[in-house]
Design a protein around this motif. Sequence first.
Motif, PDB file in Angstrom:
ATOM      1  N   ASN A 108      11.802  18.392   9.708  1.00 13.05           N
ATOM      2  CA  ASN A 108      10.633  17.830  10.366  1.00 13.05           C
ATOM      3  C   ASN A 108       9.298  18.230   9.742  1.00 13.05           C
ATOM      4  OD1 ASN A 108      10.803  20.488  11.128  1.00 13.05           O
ATOM      5  ND2 ASN A 108      10.560  20.118  13.305  1.00 13.05           N
ATOM      6  N   ALA A 109       9.337  18.720   8.507  1.00 17.31           N
ATOM      7  CA  ALA A 109       8.105  19.100   7.824  1.00 17.31           C
ATOM      8  C   ALA A 109       8.237  18.830   6.327  1.00 17.31           C
ATOM      9  CB  ALA A 109       7.797  20.575   8.055  1.00 17.31           C
ATOM     10  N   GLU A 110       7.106  18.595   5.706  1.00 25.08           N
ATOM     11  CA  GLU A 110       7.029  18.511   4.248  1.00 25.08           C
ATOM     12  C   GLU A 110       6.262  19.753   3.818  1.00 25.08           C
ATOM     13  OE1 GLU A 110       6.411  14.755   1.504  1.00 25.08           O
ATOM     14  OE2 GLU A 110       4.542  15.392   2.420  1.00 25.08           O
ATOM     15  N   VAL A 111       6.753  20.433   2.778  1.00 29.48           N
ATOM     16  CA  VAL A 111       6.252  21.753   2.431  1.00 29.48           C
ATOM     17  C   VAL A 111       5.871  21.821   0.957  1.00 29.48           C
ATOM     18  CG1 VAL A 111       6.875  24.197   2.358  1.00 29.48           C
ATOM     19  CG2 VAL A 111       7.767  22.760   4.178  1.00 29.48           C
ATOM     20  N   GLY A 112       4.736  22.435   0.670  1.00 29.68           N
ATOM     21  CA  GLY A 112       4.328  22.720  -0.697  1.00 29.68           C
ATOM     22  C   GLY A 112       4.539  24.193  -0.990  1.00 29.68           C
ATOM     23  N   VAL A 113       5.301  24.489  -2.041  1.00 32.30           N
ATOM     24  CA  VAL A 113       5.619  25.869  -2.412  1.00 32.30           C
ATOM     25  C   VAL A 113       5.075  26.144  -3.803  1.00 32.30           C
ATOM     26  CG1 VAL A 113       7.484  27.518  -2.857  1.00 32.30           C
ATOM     27  CG2 VAL A 113       7.735  25.838  -1.012  1.00 32.30           C
ATOM     28  N   GLU A 114       4.315  27.220  -3.940  1.00 31.37           N
ATOM     29  CA  GLU A 114       3.813  27.670  -5.241  1.00 31.37           C
ATOM     30  C   GLU A 114       4.738  28.779  -5.745  1.00 31.37           C
ATOM     31  OE1 GLU A 114      -0.362  29.243  -7.181  1.00 31.37           O
ATOM     32  OE2 GLU A 114       0.035  29.671  -5.082  1.00 31.37           O
ATOM     33  N   PHE A 115       5.290  28.598  -6.942  1.00 33.95           N
ATOM     34  CA  PHE A 115       6.200  29.599  -7.480  1.00 33.95           C
ATOM     35  C   PHE A 115       5.483  30.929  -7.692  1.00 33.95           C
ATOM     36  CE2 PHE A 115       8.332  25.750  -9.452  1.00 33.95           C
ATOM     37  CZ  PHE A 115       9.379  25.732  -8.545  1.00 33.95           C
ATOM     38  N   THR A 116       6.119  32.024  -7.271  1.00 33.92           N
ATOM     39  CA  THR A 116       5.619  33.365  -7.548  1.00 33.92           C
ATOM     40  C   THR A 116       6.547  34.111  -8.490  1.00 33.92           C
ATOM     41  OG1 THR A 116       6.725  34.245  -5.571  1.00 33.92           O
ATOM     42  CG2 THR A 116       4.408  33.580  -5.341  1.00 33.92           C
ATOM     43  N   SER A 117       7.814  33.666  -8.544  1.00 30.68           N
ATOM     44  CA  SER A 117       8.797  34.300  -9.420  1.00 30.68           C
ATOM     45  C   SER A 117       9.867  33.283  -9.794  1.00 30.68           C
ATOM     46  CB  SER A 117       9.435  35.492  -8.702  1.00 30.68           C
ATOM     47  OG  SER A 117      10.472  36.048  -9.480  1.00 30.68           O
ATOM     48  N   VAL A 118       9.877  32.892 -11.059  1.00 27.88           N
ATOM     49  CA  VAL A 118      10.920  32.026 -11.607  1.00 27.88           C
ATOM     50  C   VAL A 118      10.848  32.150 -13.128  1.00 27.88           C
ATOM     51  CG1 VAL A 118       9.474  29.941 -11.666  1.00 27.88           C
ATOM     52  CG2 VAL A 118      11.961  29.714 -11.564  1.00 27.88           C
ATOM     53  N   LYS A 119      12.000  32.212 -13.769  1.00 29.13           N
ATOM     54  CA  LYS A 119      12.024  32.299 -15.234  1.00 29.13           C
ATOM     55  C   LYS A 119      11.640  30.949 -15.819  1.00 29.13           C
ATOM     56  CE  LYS A 119      15.615  35.799 -15.485  1.00 29.13           C
ATOM     57  NZ  LYS A 119      17.000  36.091 -15.917  1.00 29.13           N
ATOM     58  N   ALA A 140      14.581  31.476  -7.490  1.00 26.91           N
ATOM     59  CA  ALA A 140      13.121  31.521  -7.564  1.00 26.91           C
ATOM     60  C   ALA A 140      12.583  32.032  -6.234  1.00 26.91           C
ATOM     61  CB  ALA A 140      12.547  30.144  -7.867  1.00 26.91           C
ATOM     62  N   GLU A 141      11.336  32.457  -6.252  1.00 26.96           N
ATOM     63  CA  GLU A 141      10.610  32.771  -5.024  1.00 26.96           C
ATOM     64  C   GLU A 141       9.282  32.060  -5.100  1.00 26.96           C
ATOM     65  OE1 GLU A 141      10.234  36.891  -3.970  1.00 26.96           O
ATOM     66  OE2 GLU A 141      12.402  37.164  -3.840  1.00 26.96           O
ATOM     67  N   GLY A 142       8.738  31.756  -3.940  1.00 26.33           N
ATOM     68  CA  GLY A 142       7.449  31.084  -3.896  1.00 26.33           C
ATOM     69  C   GLY A 142       6.740  31.332  -2.579  1.00 26.33           C
ATOM     70  N   ARG A 143       5.457  31.004  -2.581  1.00 28.80           N
ATOM     71  CA  ARG A 143       4.630  31.127  -1.381  1.00 28.80           C
ATOM     72  C   ARG A 143       4.392  29.738  -0.824  1.00 28.80           C
ATOM     73  NH1 ARG A 143       2.256  35.231   0.229  1.00 28.80           N
ATOM     74  NH2 ARG A 143       2.222  36.224  -1.801  1.00 28.80           N
ATOM     75  N   VAL A 144       4.587  29.581   0.471  1.00 30.91           N
ATOM     76  CA  VAL A 144       4.318  28.308   1.131  1.00 30.91           C
ATOM     77  C   VAL A 144       2.795  28.145   1.205  1.00 30.91           C
ATOM     78  CG1 VAL A 144       4.572  26.973   3.252  1.00 30.91           C
ATOM     79  CG2 VAL A 144       6.456  28.425   2.464  1.00 30.91           C
ATOM     80  N   VAL A 145       2.265  27.129   0.522  1.00 31.75           N
ATOM     81  CA  VAL A 145       0.811  26.927   0.499  1.00 31.75           C
ATOM     82  C   VAL A 145       0.350  25.879   1.507  1.00 31.75           C
ATOM     83  CG1 VAL A 145       0.418  27.800  -1.825  1.00 31.75           C
ATOM     84  CG2 VAL A 145       1.000  25.412  -1.516  1.00 31.75           C
ATOM     85  N   TRP A 146       1.248  25.005   1.916  1.00 28.86           N
ATOM     86  CA  TRP A 146       0.916  24.060   2.982  1.00 28.86           C
ATOM     87  C   TRP A 146       2.180  23.548   3.650  1.00 28.86           C
ATOM     88  CZ3 TRP A 146       3.006  19.257   2.163  1.00 28.86           C
ATOM     89  CH2 TRP A 146       3.220  18.858   0.849  1.00 28.86           C
TER      90      TRP A 146
END
Length: 108
Positions: A87-98, A70-76
Amino acid sequence: MKNRRKSHRFDTAFQIKYCPVESRKRFGYTIAENISRGGLCMPALSTLVKTGKLVRLEMKESGEDAPIPAEGRVVWVRHLKRKALLNAEVGVEFTSVKSEDLAQLIPA
């Protein structure tokens, strides 16, 4: 506070290999915290993820041989106040995944 999420989130714990799209040589491993049809939350190494940047993900449930790409954009990115490698918590919005691949990770 209003919930802005489009999809319900599910707590989870599957493996993820992640890296910035522009660099396959720098990568990290983590365990997902939660997932929805729109994205996921995961602990990460803050030097590998930046808000607005694309990341490549290889998600794998235990017992499965092939990872789900998959690919995604880091939104936060939320920097954690602890001395730890992740050392971080990350929110990723999918941009490409079946969608059929994603269905393997989300409870019915």
